[in-house]
Motif scaffolding. Structure first.
Motif, PDB file in Angstrom:
ATOM      1  N   GLU A  72       0.928  -1.145  -0.185  1.00 47.77           N
ATOM      2  CA  GLU A  72       0.155   0.136  -0.025  1.00 47.77           C
ATOM      3  C   GLU A  72       0.912   1.064   0.097  1.00 47.77           C
ATOM      4  O   GLU A  72       1.709   1.497   1.068  1.00 47.77           O
ATOM      5  CB  GLU A  72      -0.933   0.041   1.196  1.00 47.77           C
ATOM      6  N   ASN A  73       0.823   2.162  -1.042  1.00 48.77           N
ATOM      7  CA  ASN A  73       1.785   3.197  -1.026  1.00 48.77           C
ATOM      8  C   ASN A  73       3.104   2.825  -1.009  1.00 48.77           C
ATOM      9  O   ASN A  73       3.524   3.787  -0.171  1.00 48.77           O
ATOM     10  CB  ASN A  73       0.762   4.039  -0.230  1.00 48.77           C
ATOM     11  N   ASN A  74       3.501   1.958  -1.585  1.00 51.66           N
ATOM     12  CA  ASN A  74       5.021   1.502  -1.608  1.00 51.66           C
ATOM     13  C   ASN A  74       5.580   1.183  -0.226  1.00 51.66           C
ATOM     14  O   ASN A  74       6.570   1.326   0.114  1.00 51.66           O
ATOM     15  CB  ASN A  74       6.078   2.874  -2.051  1.00 51.66           C
ATOM     16  N   VAL A  75       4.878   0.684   0.706  1.00 48.50           N
ATOM     17  CA  VAL A  75       4.900   0.182   1.856  1.00 48.50           C
ATOM     18  C   VAL A  75       4.520  -1.336   1.759  1.00 48.50           C
ATOM     19  O   VAL A  75       3.313  -1.715   1.568  1.00 48.50           O
ATOM     20  CB  VAL A  75       4.509   0.694   3.171  1.00 48.50           C
ATOM     21  N   ALA A  76       5.460  -2.415   2.229  1.00 48.89           N
ATOM     22  CA  ALA A  76       5.176  -3.899   2.152  1.00 48.89           C
ATOM     23  C   ALA A  76       5.073  -4.141   3.712  1.00 48.89           C
ATOM     24  O   ALA A  76       5.674  -3.714   4.455  1.00 48.89           O
ATOM     25  CB  ALA A  76       6.303  -4.663   1.554  1.00 48.89           C
ATOM     26  N   ARG A  77       3.856  -5.139   3.784  1.00 52.41           N
ATOM     27  CA  ARG A  77       3.495  -5.592   5.212  1.00 52.41           C
ATOM     28  C   ARG A  77       3.412  -7.234   5.033  1.00 52.41           C
ATOM     29  O   ARG A  77       2.788  -7.752   4.087  1.00 52.41           O
ATOM     30  CB  ARG A  77       2.398  -4.905   5.864  1.00 52.41           C
ATOM     31  N   ALA A  78       3.609  -7.896   5.881  1.00 56.59           N
ATOM     32  CA  ALA A  78       3.493  -9.361   6.064  1.00 56.59           C
ATOM     33  C   ALA A  78       3.095  -9.840   7.434  1.00 56.59           C
ATOM     34  O   ALA A  78       3.703  -9.332   8.241  1.00 56.59           O
ATOM     35  CB  ALA A  78       4.633 -10.194   5.435  1.00 56.59           C
ATOM     36  N   ARG A  79       2.373 -10.952   7.552  1.00 53.50           N
ATOM     37  CA  ARG A  79       2.056 -11.289   8.852  1.00 53.50           C
ATOM     38  C   ARG A  79       2.577 -13.065   8.614  1.00 53.50           C
ATOM     39  O   ARG A  79       1.948 -13.722   8.043  1.00 53.50           O
ATOM     40  CB  ARG A  79       0.665 -11.598   9.158  1.00 53.50           C
ATOM     41  N   VAL A  80       3.514 -13.461   9.602  1.00 54.35           N
ATOM     42  CA  VAL A  80       4.088 -14.772   9.330  1.00 54.35           C
ATOM     43  C   VAL A  80       3.731 -15.425  10.561  1.00 54.35           C
ATOM     44  O   VAL A  80       3.654 -15.144  11.742  1.00 54.35           O
ATOM     45  CB  VAL A  80       5.572 -14.452   9.520  1.00 54.35           C
ATOM     46  N   LEU A  81       3.099 -16.861  10.401  1.00 55.71           N
ATOM     47  CA  LEU A  81       2.522 -17.558  11.206  1.00 55.71           C
ATOM     48  C   LEU A  81       3.465 -18.838  11.397  1.00 55.71           C
ATOM     49  O   LEU A  81       3.591 -19.499  10.104  1.00 55.71           O
ATOM     50  CB  LEU A  81       1.186 -18.061  11.023  1.00 55.71           C
ATOM     51  N   ALA A  82       3.913 -19.333  12.334  1.00 52.36           N
ATOM     52  CA  ALA A  82       4.466 -20.750  12.738  1.00 52.36           C
ATOM     53  C   ALA A  82       4.428 -21.098  14.061  1.00 52.36           C
ATOM     54  O   ALA A  82       5.014 -20.423  14.813  1.00 52.36           O
ATOM     55  CB  ALA A  82       6.061 -20.834  12.084  1.00 52.36           C
ATOM     56  N   GLY A  83       3.724 -22.083  14.537  1.00 56.26           N
ATOM     57  CA  GLY A  83       3.702 -22.571  15.709  1.00 56.26           C
ATOM     58  C   GLY A  83       2.241 -22.661  15.948  1.00 56.26           C
ATOM     59  O   GLY A  83       1.669 -21.608  15.624  1.00 56.26           O
TER      60      GLY A  83
END
Length: 434
Positions: A235-246
């Motif tokens: 969004e507007n040149n900002v990247a985001r992620a949500r990582v799950l493990a466990g």
């Protein structure tokens, strides 16, 4: 290639308490919904399909060319406005499953800054106004799909990977990890839901969106589900992620007297060396793949416990400022290719784990654990990982998928139980019992 025309109009505030879910009324709907906001699409004016190693590149090329020839009137200018395509991609480069992008005729969007409507057509003579856009939406809402109740004849059956075959695969995977060469492997299995009457897809999507508000509920051409994991959002040149493990099953707890749910999850998940190790592998996998595209990156120093109705997860959020090359920042579609597959759904190292998955699973995952979501003409988009979901193979046949991260300390029985916990959202939304 078809030349498209589009207009986006501002609908102002949407006052309904159920938000964008008001539009989840047709079984053929396209959707991406979370906490009452998101995008819902109707109809189809353009479609791309491809399979194999080049599926992302050819999709990105098709999308660029479609935009170049399009005429778009978009005074709203928010992410998700103008030309929008919903999409899903096969997990594996070896899969014969067709990855796809679909441009709907009508898109309704709802975000923090308001509600909007986009009308897209390949008709050179169409009148593109707020009135014609609203008329097109009304036409799709004239007919809504019927609901269905739970029926005693509905059944769950083993899929391509039986329980015994899955446990054998986990044991073989642990042996490979113990022998060196890889540190994590993700193995999956499937089950089949045979229904006595046609699935009510819109009803299933509404059930998932209501029960799993912290997840992203998706519906793309028969691929449906509610994923807790954001592969990449731009969004507007900002990247985001949500990582799950466990993962910890909420239906099978062993709490100490007086211990709260939150304290139990924190103790068993955050206090587990196995779970922390698995999570660290997943975070490192994502950040390493994302780093070449960023100028600055931040993530939680410690994972947090994400509470969902069926399970608890260890989770971490990552955000990054995207680098610009000649004034061009990578699009959400480009980044989805760059970071897929992560260790959370494949393993580490990726190439070794991917080859071992094909050897041990003995099934084509199709779109399961692949990117699913949307992209717009400005490079914005949201691509989740197609987890906690299913593929509608016929009106009365639905294939559900679930997988687990395997590390050196994994046991076949525990991993099998975890798959049933992860099947639960779809089983319940379909009105089934195990």
């Amino acid at each position: 290639m078809t030349s498209l025309r589009a207009v986006t109009v501002d609908l102002g505030e949407h006052s309904s308490p159920t938000g964008i879910m008001d539009y989840l009324v047709r079984d053929d709907v396209l959707c991406w919904v979370r906490r009452g906001g998101g995008l819902v699409g109707f109809g189809e004016v353009a479609r791309f399909t491809d399979a194999g190693p080049g599926r992302f590149q050819t999709a990105a090329r098709w999308w660029r060319e479609l935009q170049q020839d399009a005429q778009v009137d978009n005074p709203v200018g928010l992410p998700g406005t103008g030309l929008v395509a919903f999409g899903s991609f096969a997990f594996s480069k070896t899969s014969g499953h067709a990855s796809r992008l679909i441009v709907p005729q009508v898109v309704v969007g709802l975000g923090e800054q308001g509600c909007w409507l986009t009308y897209i057509t390949d008709d050179d003579g169409a009148d593109l106004t707020a009135e014609t856009a609203e008329a097109a939406l009304a036409g799709w809402l004239d007919e809504i799909s019927a609901e269905r109740g739970a029926e005693t004849a509905d059944r769950l059956h083993p899929g391509q990977v039986s329980e015994s075959a899955f446990k054998a695969a986990v044991a073989a995977g642990v042996e490979k990890i113990s022998g060196g060469g890889l540190s994590k492997l993700v193995l999956a299995r499937d089950v089949i839901a045979e229904l006595s009457s046609p699935i009510a897809t819109a009803q299933v999507l509404r059930e998932l969106a209501i029960r799993y508000q912290d997840c992203w509920t998706y519906g793309v051409d028969g691929l449906i589900g509610s994923t807790p994991e954001m592969l990449i959002k731009v969004e507007n040149n900002v990247a985001r992620a949500r990582v799950l493990a466990g993962t910890l099953d909420r239906a099978n707890t062993h709490k100490i007297d007086g211990e709260s749910d939150a304290a139990y999850a924190e103790r068993v998940l955050a206090g587990s060396e196995k779970q922390q190790h698995e999570h660290e592998i997943a975070i490192d996998s994502l950040t390493r793949k994302l780093e070449p595209y960023t100028s600055e990156m931040t993530s939680h120093s410690e994972p947090f416990v994400l509470e969902l109705p069926n399970v608890w997860h260890l989770a971490s959020d990552v955000s990054a400022e995207l680098s610009t090359n000649g004034g061009h920042a990578p699009s959400s579609l480009e980044l989805a290719e760059a970071v897929h597959p992560t260790a959370a759904v494949c393993g580490t190292p990726t190439e070794v784990a991917g080859a071992l998955i094909r050897e041990l699973e003995q099934m084509d995952r199709g779109p399961y654990a692949g990117p699913v979501g949307w992209t717009d003409g400005a490079g914005n988009g949201e691509w989740g990982i197609a987890l906690r979901g299913a593929v509608v193979e016929s009106p009365t046949r639905v294939r559900l998928y679930a997988g687990c991260g395997i590390v050196d300390a994994s046991t076949p029985e525990a991993e099998l139980a975890e798959t049933w916990a992860k099947f639960r959202p779809m089983i319940e939304a379909l009105g089934l019992r195990r």
